[in-house]
Design an enzyme around this catalytic site. Structure first.
Site, PDB file in Angstrom:
ATOM      1  N   ARG A 187       0.857  -0.837   0.054  1.00  0.00           N
ATOM      2  CA  ARG A 187       0.038  -0.315   0.138  1.00  0.00           C
ATOM      3  C   ARG A 187       0.860   0.982   0.308  1.00  0.00           C
ATOM      4  O   ARG A 187       1.609   1.242   0.694  1.00  0.00           O
ATOM      5  CB  ARG A 187      -0.995  -0.026   1.194  1.00  0.00           C
ATOM      6  CG  ARG A 187      -0.515  -0.382   2.506  1.00  0.00           C
ATOM      7  CD  ARG A 187      -1.324  -0.632   3.585  1.00  0.00           C
ATOM      8  NE  ARG A 187      -0.636  -0.426   4.676  1.00  0.00           N
ATOM      9  CZ  ARG A 187      -1.154  -0.807   5.753  1.00  0.00           C
ATOM     10  NH1 ARG A 187      -2.981  -0.499   5.892  1.00  0.00           N
ATOM     11  NH2 ARG A 187      -0.277  -0.668   6.894  1.00  0.00           N
ATOM     12  N   GLN A 191      -4.451   3.957   5.600  1.00  0.00           N
ATOM     13  CA  GLN A 191      -5.423   4.358   5.342  1.00  0.00           C
ATOM     14  C   GLN A 191      -5.626   6.758   5.627  1.00  0.00           C
ATOM     15  O   GLN A 191      -4.999   6.689   6.732  1.00  0.00           O
ATOM     16  CB  GLN A 191      -6.485   4.118   7.054  1.00  0.00           C
ATOM     17  CG  GLN A 191      -7.017   3.016   6.168  1.00  0.00           C
ATOM     18  CD  GLN A 191      -5.891   1.996   7.231  1.00  0.00           C
ATOM     19  OE1 GLN A 191      -4.844   2.011   6.842  1.00  0.00           O
ATOM     20  NE2 GLN A 191      -5.732   0.641   6.507  1.00  0.00           N
ATOM     21  N   CYS A 466      -9.856   0.694   9.163  1.00  0.00           N
ATOM     22  CA  CYS A 466      -9.921  -0.976  10.745  1.00  0.00           C
ATOM     23  C   CYS A 466     -11.070   0.165  11.743  1.00  0.00           C
ATOM     24  O   CYS A 466     -12.235  -0.240  11.911  1.00  0.00           O
ATOM     25  CB  CYS A 466      -8.979  -1.952  10.829  1.00  0.00           C
ATOM     26  SG  CYS A 466      -9.760  -3.184  10.719  1.00  0.00           S
ATOM     27  N   THR A 467      -9.868   0.740  12.709  1.00  0.00           N
ATOM     28  CA  THR A 467     -10.536   1.348  13.813  1.00  0.00           C
ATOM     29  C   THR A 467     -10.169   2.205  13.958  1.00  0.00           C
ATOM     30  O   THR A 467     -10.344   3.039  14.722  1.00  0.00           O
ATOM     31  CB  THR A 467     -10.925   0.227  14.866  1.00  0.00           C
ATOM     32  OG1 THR A 467      -8.779   0.017  14.880  1.00  0.00           O
ATOM     33  CG2 THR A 467     -11.151  -1.068  14.826  1.00  0.00           C
ATOM     34  N   GLU A 468      -9.071   2.884  13.341  1.00  0.00           N
ATOM     35  CA  GLU A 468      -7.947   3.695  13.322  1.00  0.00           C
ATOM     36  C   GLU A 468      -8.562   5.646  13.271  1.00  0.00           C
ATOM     37  O   GLU A 468      -9.904   5.030  12.677  1.00  0.00           O
ATOM     38  CB  GLU A 468      -7.016   3.480  12.114  1.00  0.00           C
ATOM     39  CG  GLU A 468      -6.119   2.571  11.871  1.00  0.00           C
ATOM     40  CD  GLU A 468      -6.464   1.857  11.002  1.00  0.00           C
ATOM     41  OE1 GLU A 468      -6.041   1.323  10.050  1.00  0.00           O
ATOM     42  OE2 GLU A 468      -7.804   1.431  11.672  1.00  0.00           O
ATOM     43  N   ARG A 676      -0.596  -0.882  18.607  1.00  0.00           N
ATOM     44  CA  ARG A 676      -2.295  -0.889  18.415  1.00  0.00           C
ATOM     45  C   ARG A 676      -2.673  -2.343  17.989  1.00  0.00           C
ATOM     46  O   ARG A 676      -1.738  -3.397  18.250  1.00  0.00           O
ATOM     47  CB  ARG A 676      -2.551  -0.720  16.934  1.00  0.00           C
ATOM     48  CG  ARG A 676      -2.228   1.329  16.877  1.00  0.00           C
ATOM     49  CD  ARG A 676      -2.905   1.545  15.320  1.00  0.00           C
ATOM     50  NE  ARG A 676      -3.282   0.794  14.198  1.00  0.00           N
ATOM     51  CZ  ARG A 676      -3.076   0.479  12.906  1.00  0.00           C
ATOM     52  NH1 ARG A 676      -3.643   2.415  12.503  1.00  0.00           N
ATOM     53  NH2 ARG A 676      -3.263  -0.230  12.092  1.00  0.00           N
TER      54      ARG A 676
END
Length: 828
Positions: A187, A191, A466-468, A676
């Site tokens: 990537r 994100q 995702c959860t960031e 994390r």
């Protein structure tokens, strides 16, 4: 599925479809249901146009400054790639073929292309189709240029030998060890959240004019201005022209289609689309329809620009769309239903884009064609007031009535969240498609303030990935962090630096024969040694990654939407941007597995002496075959997830190891490199390299995910899981970040108004404990088993995986089994 006592609404819709009944919401969502059915059951195809035109341009611009090369490549793509307007659609813009599609980024990991293209249609995780002609273009025209130039190849060569052996399983770095896994080579960026409000209020023409004014103000005699700032600003001008041109090509196509259209209703729709695309995103949006279209053009063009994590977030959509919605509603230009239809036209556009990972590691980490365009709702305004509005509730309504797996709805929760909001969040969770996930302002906001943000900036965060969470115009860090398999660290303690999967290869530190350890402290110190070795490996990776990225990537469009990039004339991939906050991370994998294993060793081997270390290792080596009594004994030890301080104190000590290491060495990297607990789906491939563990887990099976308990270990109910998460966190230390928590309820558990009230109370408890994240599956185990047996009947079954929802049948058998094995709570 009929054997179940109670079905979730999502399960009931599936049952109705199997029985041939029409979806009860179809009448009010006819357009989007029709669009969805045109592509929903198709395998995604690889579109090579982005890669082809990007490569053509990069060939022609070698030697020029990278931001300029990138902008010129985007202009070449905007001029030449095919534009589409789908039947029935009201929103246009896509980065590839009609239907489900993925695109290639050869600059990233193009060294895989020569061999991977022929394997993609048949691989277990997220297979893709490709036409013979497109495959030829990849192999003959695209891949040869990038050989020796890709970011992945540069990273592979840059890693020191001791780091390389824990990262890759071969000299070329084509296969991961799944021990300390770099994620930056599949990537271009982690994100991200753009400042979409800037596009809606100003338009790209205004941003271009800002860049031109800055160019005019440059000192013509300054080396810095001429060599560094001018190329950046010229790139901004070009990329603004590129996205405007791309939008106008859609306007031209819409006008051409309208001229041929015989249906008067569709003709007017196409004429409206032509007018809108001719205006935005060049100019400020004037209506809700224009705002939605401008945002979508920006998001799709961002995908064309680079591979941003698993996707670029949509940000706080209920906030920046609200003025347009409120105005149009008041003036009678739209209704609630027509606004919802526009949004859902965007949703089906999201569902057609599929994130494509060429490398086997990337595919394994992001199963189910994972990409999660988070839409953040709720939370607080920058002034600290509750932010819910009518759009907030419209998004929740959409998720209940049109259960698509996109967008990934994220609901911000705070201590003053209105009861109505929490009730509707609970009702949406009960629907059973896995939405929304919850993010807690009471944890995120103070933590971001402690890292340098103002309260207003922290209060305006948006969920990303995702959860960031990200803070537009203040966050500046883009490098992917390491995924660390700490269950492998534990195994290396048991086998003195080796792993059964890798035979006699020395991988870890030589911490000695564990059978000779006399005390728990000796064993713990050996684990600390392996743990720190893994962290050192990850931090060395990160240091190299930070220094490599600006040589390989530029992001002119993303930079144009960031205040600090424009202020300092620096590309977003610059390692250190003045005034920015660099929020990096590393991921802890197998947390529950390691905690429960250490708890079992401490309790059963060293304290109660019910087992010798030799007996334990013998049982582990034979994968408990013939040693089932030992396996059951290990499972009886105190386990994380039950509000048991014996296990939770070990969890807290493990967390402290990572937090303290990050606090000590992050300043050397010029960033916050925080711990994390967000595995995506990597806990499954990571488990495939870890042999049997002392918590009774069988060899090669999935590790625990995120900050969740090990499967079957959480026996004291869901509130105890929340409490264990609280107990295991080191709240006095700021070097921490997202924690993913999965909880599965049966539909019976949350049935009726009483179930909704229990769920609201559960959410309040989550908020009070200041946990970062929680997400839910509300589903019966029987439904999942039925979908495994007959996947075609259950093609539309949506489940919550790891910060995103996906079609259950798109998952590998291993990940399906992992979901089935999660504890389904009958009581709350």
């Amino acid at each position: 599925m009929q054997c179940c006592n109670q079905l979730s609404p999502h399960e009931q819709r599936l049952q109705d479809k199997i029985e041939g009944k029409v979806d009860r919401y179809r009448a009010t969502h006819e357009r989007v249901f029709t669009i969805l059915e045109s592509f929903d059951n198709t395998r995604p195809r690889i579109d090579v146009e982005r890669a082809k035109y990007f490569t053509e341009s990069m060939k022609a611009t070698e030697g020029q400054p990278l931001p300029l090369r990138w902008a010129k490549a985007l202009m070449h793509i905007a001029e030449n790639m095919t534009v589409y307007i789908d039947d029935h659609q009201l929103i246009c813009g896509r980065a590839g073929y009609q239907g489900r599609y993925g695109v290639l980024y050869p600059e990233l990991d193009g060294d895989f292309l020569g061999t991977a293209i022929e394997d993609l249609p048949n691989r277990a995780e997220s297979p893709f189709a490709i036409t013979p002609e497109d495959a030829r273009v990849v192999v003959e025209e695209i891949a040869p240029f990038w050989k020796g130039k890709t970011y992945h190849e540069a990273l592979n060569l840059a890693l020191p030998a001791d780091v390389h052996k824990l990262t890759y399983d071969d000299p070329q770095g084509l296969m991961s060890r799944f021990i300390v896994n770099e994620t930056s080579s599949f990537r271009s960026s982690i994100q991200w959240v753009h400042d979409y409000e800037k596009v809606l209020k100003r338009g790209f023409r205004s941003i271009k004019e800002e860049a031109l004014e800055k160019i005019a103000a440059l000192d013509p005699m300054s080396p810095c201005d001429n060599v560094e700032k001018r190329p950046f600003l010229e790139a901004i001008v070009i990329v603004c022209d590129a996205i405007i041109l791309w939008a106008k090509r859609h306007a031209k196509l819409a006008a051409e289609l309208a001229a041929k259209e015989t249906d008067p209703t569709r003709k007017r729709e196409l004429e409206t689309m032509a007018e809108i695309c001719a205006w935005v995103p060049e100019n400020p949006a004037r209506t809700f329809h224009e705002a939605v279209q401008a945002q979508w053009f920006t998001q799709v063009f961002s995908r064309i620009e680079q591979k941003t994590g698993t996707i670029v977030s949509n940000g706080r959509m209920d906030q920046y769309f609200w003025p347009f919605y409120e105005k149009d509603l008041a003036e009678g230009r739209i209704t609630e239903d027509s606004a919802l239809e526009l949004l859902e036209c965007m949703w089906v556009g999201m569902a057609q884009y599929v994130d494509l990972y060429i490398s086997p590691t990337g595919g394994a980490f992001n199963e189910g064609y994972a990409h999660w365009e988070a839409v953040t709702i709720g939370g607080q305004t920058p002034e600290g007031r509750d932010a819910t509005n009518d759009l907030t509730y419209l998004f929740l309504k959409s998720k209940r009535e049109f259960p698509l797996h996109y967008p990934d709805l994220a609901a911000r929760i705070h201590s003053r969240s209105p009861e109505r909001y929490l009730w509707e969040v609970a009702e949406t969770i009960k629907d059973g498609s896995g939405f929304p996930k919850l993010i807690n302002d009471e944890e995120v906001v103070p933590l971001y303030v402690s890292k340098g943000a103002t309260f207003a900036e922290a209060l305006d965060y948006a969920v990303s990935g995702c959860t960031e969470a990200r803070m537009p115009n203040r966050d500046t860090y883009t490098s992917g962090g390491a995924y660390i398999n700490f269950a492998a660290a534990l195994e290396m303690v048991l086998y003195n630096g080796k792993m059964l999967k890798y035979g006699d290869t020395d991988l870890g530190a030589h911490t000695g024969d564990p059978c000779e350890f006399k005390t728990w402290e000796e064993f713990w110190n050996a684990y600390v040694t392996q743990h720190h070795l893994f962290l050192k490996t990850a931090f060395v990776q990160q240091h190299i990654i930070n220094n490599l990225r600006a040589r390989h990537f530029a992001q002119p469009m993303g930079s144009s939407l960031h205040d600090l990039c424009m202020k300092h004339c620096l590309d977003l991939h610059t390692p250190q941007i003045p005034e920015g906050i660099n929020l990096g991370y590393f991921e802890y994998m197998g947390f529950g597995t390691v905690v429960d294993s250490l708890s079992a060793i401490k309790k059963l081997v060293f304290e109660d002496k019910k087992l010798t270390m030799g007996e334990l290792i013998e049982a582990l080596k034979c994968n408990f075959e013939g040693k089932e009594d030992i396996q059951q004994l290990l499972k009886s030890a105190p386990c994380y997830g039950n509000n048991d301080d014996y296990a939770d104190s070990i969890a807290r000590d493990i967390d402290a190891l990572s937090v303290k290491y990050g606090r000590r060495y992050s300043p050397e990297l010029g960033m916050h490199n925080d711990v994390r607990y967000v595995p995506f789906t990597s806990h499954v491939p990571f488990g495939r390299v870890v042999s049997a563990t002392p918590n009774g887990r069988k060899a090669w099976s999935a590790l625990s995910d995120g900050s969740s308990a090990s499967h079957g270990a959480d026996v004291n109910g869901p509130t105890a899981i929340l409490q264990s998460n609280f107990n295991s966190k080191n709240y006095g230390m700021r070097d921490r970040a997202a924690r993913m928590l999965n909880i599965k309820f049966t539909p019976k558990c949350v049935e009726g108004e009483e179930g909704s009230q229990k769920l609201v109370s559960f959410i309040r408890t989550f908020c009070d404990l200041k946990l970062w994240h929680v997400q839910f599956n509300v589903i019966n185990k029987e439904t999942l088993l039925a979908a495994q047996r007959d996947p075609e009947k259950y093609r539309n079954l949506i489940v919550r995986i790891a910060g995103y929802s996906a079609y259950f049948v798109d998952l590998s058998p291993d990940l399906q089994n992992d979901l089935i094995a999660r504890t389904g709570h009958d009581v709350m």
